[in-house]
Scaffold this active site. Sequence first.
Site, PDB file in Angstrom:
ATOM      1  N   SER A  61     -29.876 -83.488  77.346  1.00  0.00           N
ATOM      2  CA  SER A  61     -29.582 -82.053  77.318  1.00  0.00           C
ATOM      3  C   SER A  61     -29.817 -81.487  75.918  1.00  0.00           C
ATOM      4  CB  SER A  61     -28.120 -81.808  77.702  1.00  0.00           C
ATOM      5  OG  SER A  61     -27.811 -82.448  78.907  1.00  0.00           O
TER       6      SER A  61
HETATM    7  N1  SAH Z   1     -25.602 -87.158  79.075  1.00  0.00           N
HETATM    8  C1  SAH Z   1     -27.016 -87.517  79.028  1.00  0.00           C
HETATM    9  C2  SAH Z   1     -27.883 -86.591  79.836  1.00  0.00           C
HETATM   10  C3  SAH Z   1     -28.025 -87.141  81.159  1.00  0.00           C
HETATM   11  S1  SAH Z   1     -29.183 -86.478  82.274  1.00  0.00           S
HETATM   12  C4  SAH Z   1     -27.521 -87.604  77.624  1.00  0.00           C
HETATM   13  O1  SAH Z   1     -26.772 -87.316  76.686  1.00  0.00           O
HETATM   14  O2  SAH Z   1     -28.669 -88.016  77.456  1.00  0.00           O
HETATM   15  C5  SAH Z   1     -28.304 -86.931  83.746  1.00  0.00           C
HETATM   16  C6  SAH Z   1     -28.203 -88.406  84.015  1.00  0.00           C
HETATM   17  O3  SAH Z   1     -27.362 -88.558  85.162  1.00  0.00           O
HETATM   18  C7  SAH Z   1     -29.504 -89.102  84.352  1.00  0.00           C
HETATM   19  O4  SAH Z   1     -29.693 -90.195  83.501  1.00  0.00           O
HETATM   20  C8  SAH Z   1     -29.305 -89.557  85.800  1.00  0.00           C
HETATM   21  O5  SAH Z   1     -29.933 -90.795  86.097  1.00  0.00           O
HETATM   22  C9  SAH Z   1     -27.802 -89.687  85.884  1.00  0.00           C
HETATM   23  N2  SAH Z   1     -27.217 -89.623  87.215  1.00  0.00           N
HETATM   24  C10 SAH Z   1     -27.607 -88.879  88.280  1.00  0.00           C
HETATM   25  N3  SAH Z   1     -26.779 -89.102  89.311  1.00  0.00           N
HETATM   26  C11 SAH Z   1     -25.848 -90.001  88.916  1.00  0.00           C
HETATM   27  C12 SAH Z   1     -24.726 -90.634  89.541  1.00  0.00           C
HETATM   28  N4  SAH Z   1     -24.401 -90.374  90.800  1.00  0.00           N
HETATM   29  N5  SAH Z   1     -24.006 -91.504  88.817  1.00  0.00           N
HETATM   30  C13 SAH Z   1     -24.341 -91.781  87.528  1.00  0.00           C
HETATM   31  N6  SAH Z   1     -25.372 -91.218  86.887  1.00  0.00           N
HETATM   32  C14 SAH Z   1     -26.129 -90.336  87.562  1.00  0.00           C
END
Ligand code: SAH
Length: 213
Positions: A61
Amino acid sequence: MDEYSVARQRMVEQIARRGLREPRLLAAFERVPRHLFVPREHWPWAYADDPLPIGFGQTISQPYVVALMTDLLHLKGDERVLEVGTGSGYQAAILAHLAAVVHTVEFLPELAARAEKVIRELALDNVICHVGDGSLGWPQAAPYDAILVAAAAPDVPPPLLDQLADGGRLVIPVGGRGFQSLDVWERRGDTFEHEASIAVAFVPLRGEHGWGK
Ligand code: SAH
């Protein structure tokens, strides 16, 4: 100090100019080297206020949104935190400087492994990485004083509300697959209050209480 110290300082000043001025929050952003969480070819842009690709169709993000979501949790330093969607691990590293313990859950094992490697290299010993469906929360370590969801859900997953401690706060993007509203929930005993913050655009939350596989 590293070659990105000046760029990082500018990023922090930009977050402050946009209205997030809490000193502990800004100090955390000064301490975490964001470039280490993105692929090397993106290092020159690591401190711009933009999201960046981290592989597997996922993104880290933009710094302002990470800062806003963190700010909405009202962390004092002694909290147990759950993050859903580890992604690059950057948000977890920021939380590590502002809370006691951070449990972070990632759906994709490859991303979880990469994030954990950077987190271990930075010696952030209060971050515990898990692989699994975070739409179910992480009941083994519940309750949590704060829960941050970094992917967009169609609705608030009930297990996350269940795993919130009394007085705890949950920040989550809720809405359609394009844009969502960043919602803040607060638990008071067995009742929950919630309000909407800004409009955001997150990748979809997968899993049982997300959009499925
Ligand atoms: N907080 C992260 C941004 C993450 S983007 C950062 O600082 O980089 C969102 C992430 O959520 C992705 O990596 C995706 O694979 C994960 N995601 C999606 N659905 C999910 C779920 N049900 N449980 C865990 N992770 C999930």
